[in-house]
Design a protein around this motif. Structure first.
Motif, mmCIF file in Angstrom:
data_model
loop_
_atom_site.group_PDB
_atom_site.id
_atom_site.type_symbol
_atom_site.label_atom_id
_atom_site.label_comp_id
_atom_site.label_asym_id
_atom_site.label_seq_id
_atom_site.Cartn_x
_atom_site.Cartn_y
_atom_site.Cartn_z
ATOM 1 N N GLY A 24 0.746 -1.216 -0.033
ATOM 2 C CA GLY A 24 0.079 -0.030 0.032
ATOM 3 C C GLY A 24 0.945 1.194 -0.008
ATOM 4 O O GLY A 24 2.051 1.207 0.283
ATOM 5 N N GLN A 25 0.248 2.387 -0.221
ATOM 6 C CA GLN A 25 0.793 3.545 -0.197
ATOM 7 C C GLN A 25 1.548 4.114 1.162
ATOM 8 O O GLN A 25 0.855 3.595 2.156
ATOM 9 C CB GLN A 25 -0.432 4.653 -0.674
ATOM 10 N N THR A 26 2.433 5.018 1.067
ATOM 11 C CA THR A 26 2.821 5.495 2.251
ATOM 12 C C THR A 26 1.977 6.054 2.935
ATOM 13 O O THR A 26 1.137 7.044 2.718
ATOM 14 C CB THR A 26 4.088 6.138 1.981
ATOM 15 N N GLY A 27 1.809 5.608 4.600
ATOM 16 C CA GLY A 27 0.904 6.434 5.332
ATOM 17 C C GLY A 27 -0.586 5.736 5.151
ATOM 18 O O GLY A 27 -1.443 6.167 5.773
ATOM 19 N N SER A 28 -0.740 4.413 4.478
ATOM 20 C CA SER A 28 -1.831 4.060 4.422
ATOM 21 C C SER A 28 -2.379 2.930 5.718
ATOM 22 O O SER A 28 -3.389 2.445 5.642
ATOM 23 C CB SER A 28 -2.197 3.222 3.180
ATOM 24 N N GLY A 29 -1.319 2.804 6.466
ATOM 25 C CA GLY A 29 -1.849 1.846 7.595
ATOM 26 C C GLY A 29 -1.181 0.503 7.741
ATOM 27 O O GLY A 29 -1.628 -0.374 8.329
ATOM 28 N N LYS A 30 -0.285 -0.017 6.788
ATOM 29 C CA LYS A 30 0.378 -1.362 6.875
ATOM 30 C C LYS A 30 0.756 -1.597 8.253
ATOM 31 O O LYS A 30 0.569 -2.770 8.744
ATOM 32 C CB LYS A 30 1.454 -1.221 5.836
ATOM 33 N N THR A 31 1.807 -0.706 8.735
ATOM 34 C CA THR A 31 2.370 -1.035 9.927
ATOM 35 C C THR A 31 1.416 -1.262 10.960
ATOM 36 O O THR A 31 1.652 -1.872 11.892
ATOM 37 C CB THR A 31 3.521 0.034 10.058
ATOM 38 N N TYR A 32 0.537 -0.128 11.202
ATOM 39 C CA TYR A 32 -0.620 -0.177 11.903
ATOM 40 C C TYR A 32 -1.330 -1.609 11.993
ATOM 41 O O TYR A 32 -1.592 -2.005 13.222
ATOM 42 C CB TYR A 32 -1.599 1.068 11.763
ATOM 43 N N THR A 33 -1.517 -2.045 10.914
ATOM 44 C CA THR A 33 -2.467 -3.390 10.897
ATOM 45 C C THR A 33 -1.445 -4.454 11.275
ATOM 46 O O THR A 33 -2.183 -5.407 12.093
ATOM 47 C CB THR A 33 -2.994 -3.503 9.315
ATOM 48 N N MET A 34 -0.107 -4.516 10.953
ATOM 49 C CA MET A 34 0.722 -5.622 11.331
ATOM 50 C C MET A 34 0.728 -5.542 12.720
ATOM 51 O O MET A 34 0.912 -6.732 13.533
ATOM 52 C CB MET A 34 1.823 -5.638 10.608
#
Length: 109
Positions: free
Chosen positions: A99-109
């Motif tokens: 996903g795009q930078t800032g879209s929440g990937k790290t938050y989701t993981m």
């Protein structure tokens, strides 16, 4: 994840982030709608007369979709839980985030 789905090679799921307040303040609109297993992209276009706007709606199918109200527990249950349980039994699996930078990937993981 249903037991019948656990033998599938690849599942593709989408998690939509909420629109940010600063985006609303800048006049942006929420261009994505998550439905059951579908994602609709609302595409604002200018009419050839350069006066009127119109909307195109593009519909995409996924194994599962998670709207902005979905919490991390729901996303985990619907995506990674079975992979984790299988890993505990010595099986292999991969969860890939894109996903795009800032879209929440790290938050989701």
């Amino acid at each position: 994840l249903a037991e019948a789905d656990s033998g599938r090679g690849v599942r593709v799921c989408v998690r939509k982030r909420p629109i940010f307040s600063h985006e609303i303040e800048q006049g942006e609109f929420d261009a994505i709608t998550c439905l059951d297993g579908r994602l609709v992209v609302h595409d604002a276009r200018m009419h050839p007369d350069m006066v009127k706007l119109f909307m195109n709606h593009h519909d995409f199918a996924f194994d599962d979709t998670f709207g902005e109200s979905a919490n991390n527990a729901e996303v985990y249950e619907g995506t990674a839980r079975q992979l984790v349980l299988d890993a505990l039994e010595g099986k292999q699996g991969t969860v890939m985030m894109y996903g795009q930078t800032g879209s929440g990937k790290t938050y989701t993981m």
